[in-house]
Motif scaffolding. Structure first.
Motif, PDB file in Angstrom:
ATOM      1  N   TYR A   1       4.687  10.483   5.628  1.00 23.76           N
ATOM      2  CA  TYR A   1       4.762   9.036   6.043  1.00 23.76           C
ATOM      3  C   TYR A   1       4.604   8.868   7.406  1.00 23.76           C
TER       4      TYR A   1
ATOM      5  N   ARG B   1      -0.278   7.111   2.596  1.00 20.13           N
ATOM      6  CA  ARG B   1      -1.688   6.835   2.788  1.00 20.13           C
ATOM      7  C   ARG B   1      -2.186   5.802   3.596  1.00 20.13           C
TER       8      ARG B   1
ATOM      9  N   HIS C   1       0.634  -1.274   0.075  1.00 19.71           N
ATOM     10  CA  HIS C   1       0.000   0.134   0.064  1.00 19.71           C
ATOM     11  C   HIS C   1       1.023   1.209  -0.082  1.00 19.71           C
ATOM     12  N   ASP C   2       0.358   2.377  -0.450  1.00 18.29           N
ATOM     13  CA  ASP C   2       1.004   3.636  -0.540  1.00 18.29           C
ATOM     14  C   ASP C   2       1.417   3.964   1.334  1.00 18.29           C
TER      15      ASP C   2
END
Length: 136
Positions: free
Chosen positions: A60, A32, A28-29
Motif C-alpha cells: 500500500y 494496486r 479499487h485495490d
C-alpha cells in the motif's frame, strides 16, 4: 466490475453532494493504485492502513508513492496503540514510531495527532492517530 456502488462509496458521495463538495470516490485495490492510471495530490485513508496485513501495508505504501504527486499529501486515520485490544485479528495498533518508520524514505511525516474514529457500534469510538504525510 459491477455497476452498483458499494454502500460506503455511495454514502460518501451522498454526503459530499449534500455539502456541495466537489469530490470523487473510487473503489479499487489499494495495493494496486497505479492500475488506475492517475495521479493525485491528496489521498485520504480512514481505517484502511491498520487493517491491512503486514505485506499489504508495504504494498500500500509503495502504491501510494506511485500515485501521489511529489508534494502530495497522504492523510491517514488509523487505530492507535492507546486503543484497548478489543479488536482481534490482523488489526495493527499503530504507534507513532511505526508510522514514522513506515514513511521514513521518500516521505515527510508532517503531523501525528491523537484522534477518534467514529463507529456506530461504540459511542466512544476507536482511539486513533491522525497522520499527515507528504510525498517528497
Amino acid at each position: 466490475m459491477s455497476t452498483s456502488r458499494p454502500r460506503p462509496c455511495r454514502t460518501a458521495r451522498d454526503k459530499a453532494r449534500d455539502r456541495d463538495l466537489n469530490a470523487r470516490f473510487r473503489q479499487h485495490d489499494a495495493t494496486r493504485l497505479a492500475d488506475l492510471g492517475e495521479t493525485f495530490d491528496t489521498v485520504l485513508d480512514c481505517g484502511l492502513f491498520h487493517a491491512l496485513p503486514e505485506d499489504g501495508r508495504a504494498a500500500y505504501v509503495a502504491a501510494l508513492r506511485d500515485v501521489l504527486e511529489p508534494g502530495g499529501r497522504y492523510i491517514m486515520l488509523g487505530m492507535s496503540d492507546a486503543e484497548p485490544s478489543r479488536w482481534g485479528g490482523r488489526m495493527r495498533h499503530l504507534t507513532q514510531a511505526f508510522i514514522k518508520a513506515t514513511f521514513a524514505e521518500g516521505w515527510q511525516v508532517d503531523t501525528i495527532e491523537p484522534a477518534t474514529i467514529e463507529i456506530t457500534t461504540d459511542p466512544e469510538g476507536v482511539r486513533a492517530w491522525l497522520a499527515t504525510v507528504t510525498r517528497i
